[in-house]
Design a protein around this motif. Structure first.
Motif: not given
Length: 354
Positions: A134-159
């Protein structure tokens, strides 16, 4: 520059990348690992591909996911400082590349990092909760959110995935459906009596559910694909179920063109094989969550089962047997996902952001 999490072998993400390469004739590819022998005679073979140190670690070629704790560090070791625009094709850590001021990062997202935002473990099975995990994946969620904030714009494969991006990152995204080589397929008006699926034989694809249902139905089933679950599934399967392992593109097209129906038991982010089946005139019976709802037109090109249980699939197959599906409706529906449409929409997305 182009960034993709990994290039272990030819799959859905790699097919999308190959189509996108038409827009970037000179762009190098940055990734974690690159199994070169898997891309002979493909457009990727002709590109400059730069991998990370993970590629040189033991068994990384086949089991690179085991190095998940190193991936955030490894992806940031690539030097992308000389590029104005970076396009990531992400299902794990590709959005976490190191950026410089003034650079654009555009993300074509297959899924937010699955291991951080779902209960699946690295082996594809449901992860058991523990204080350490749980601690490891809490870290990954935090890291992933920070990475997401650096993205200018998103496209997704589906709704479906656009909704997941909204929930995980609080970001909106443009839906650009993946490309499918519709022209590779043709529909035989005379169908055989077998049902078919194409999938990696891993737990989250729920081929066990499929085997149990067809053991009871006693109808012929063809399973195409390889993976660590094959031996266990073969022992579980009755004689009416045939495992064919890896098949060439031509063989797959031929089998789909004559199959009675295509079965999808997993929850797919999109589901390229479902589109390929319809391009071959093959209606689809699919689990009613995920990208399947955006691909299959219910009672016209297929139908859904609502519970991830053999009994629910059996009921759907029995209902399927009472409906006469129109081959032309299937092939026409598949045309919505042609490669030309994908390339045009992706180019428009990138040009608008730039």
């Amino acid at each position: 520059a182009i960034v993709i999490d990994a290039l272990p072998g030819m799959g859905g993400a790699e097919k999308v990348l190959i189509a996108a390469l038409e827009l970037f004739p000179n762009a190098p590819i940055y990734t974690l690992i690159y199994n070169r022998d898997q891309f002979v005679n493909t457009p990727i073979e002709d590109r400059e591909v730069k991998s990370s140190f993970i590629e040189h670690l033991p068994v990384a070629g086949k089991h690179y996911r085991k190095y998940l704790p190193l991936m955030p560090f490894a992806i940031r070791q690539h030097d992308l400082s000389s590029y104005e625009t970076i396009v990531s094709f992400s299902y794990a850590v590709a959005n976490g590349v190191r950026l410089c001021e003034g650079q654009n990062l555009l993300s074509y997202t297959f899924t937010p990092m699955r291991y951080a935002w779902s209960d699946l473990g690295l082996d594809g099975k449901q992860r058991q909760s523990s204080p350490l995990l749980d601690l490891i994946f809490k870290f990954f969620r935090k890291w992933d959110r920070e990475a997401a904030n650096r993205v200018n714009s998103y496209a997704a494969v589906s709704s479906w995935i656009a909704g997941w991006i909204q929930n995980a990152y609080n970001r909106k995204s443009k839906v650009i459906y993946p490309p499918v080589e519709i022209e590779r397929f043709s529909a035989d008006p005379v169908r055989d009596d077998y049902f078919i699926t194409i999938a990696r034989l891993v737990p989250h694809k729920r081929i066990d559910l499929l085997v149990d249902a067809f053991n009871a139905l006693k109808l012929p089933l063809v399973i195409i694909g390889k993976g660590p679950e094959r031996e266990k599934l073969e022992k579980r399967a009755a004689d009416n179920i045939r495992f064919m392992g890896f098949q060439t593109d031509d063989a797959v097209a031929d089998l789909l063109s004559r199959a009675r129906a295509y079965i999808c038991t997993g929850k797919e982010d999109f589901g390229i094989a479902m589109v390929e089946a319809q391009a071959a005139g093959c209606p689809v019976v699919a689990f009613g969550e995920g990208g399947a709802r955006e691909i299959v037109r219910e009672d016209q090109t297929g139908l859904f089962f609502e519970e991830s249980q053999p009994e629910s699939l059996i009921a759907a197959i029995e209902r399927f047997n009472t409906i006469r599906f129109d081959i032309h409706a299937c092939t026409t529906n598949a045309m919505r996902f042609n490669k030309g449409r994908f390339v045009t929409e992706l180019k428009t997305f990138i040009d608008q952001v730039r």
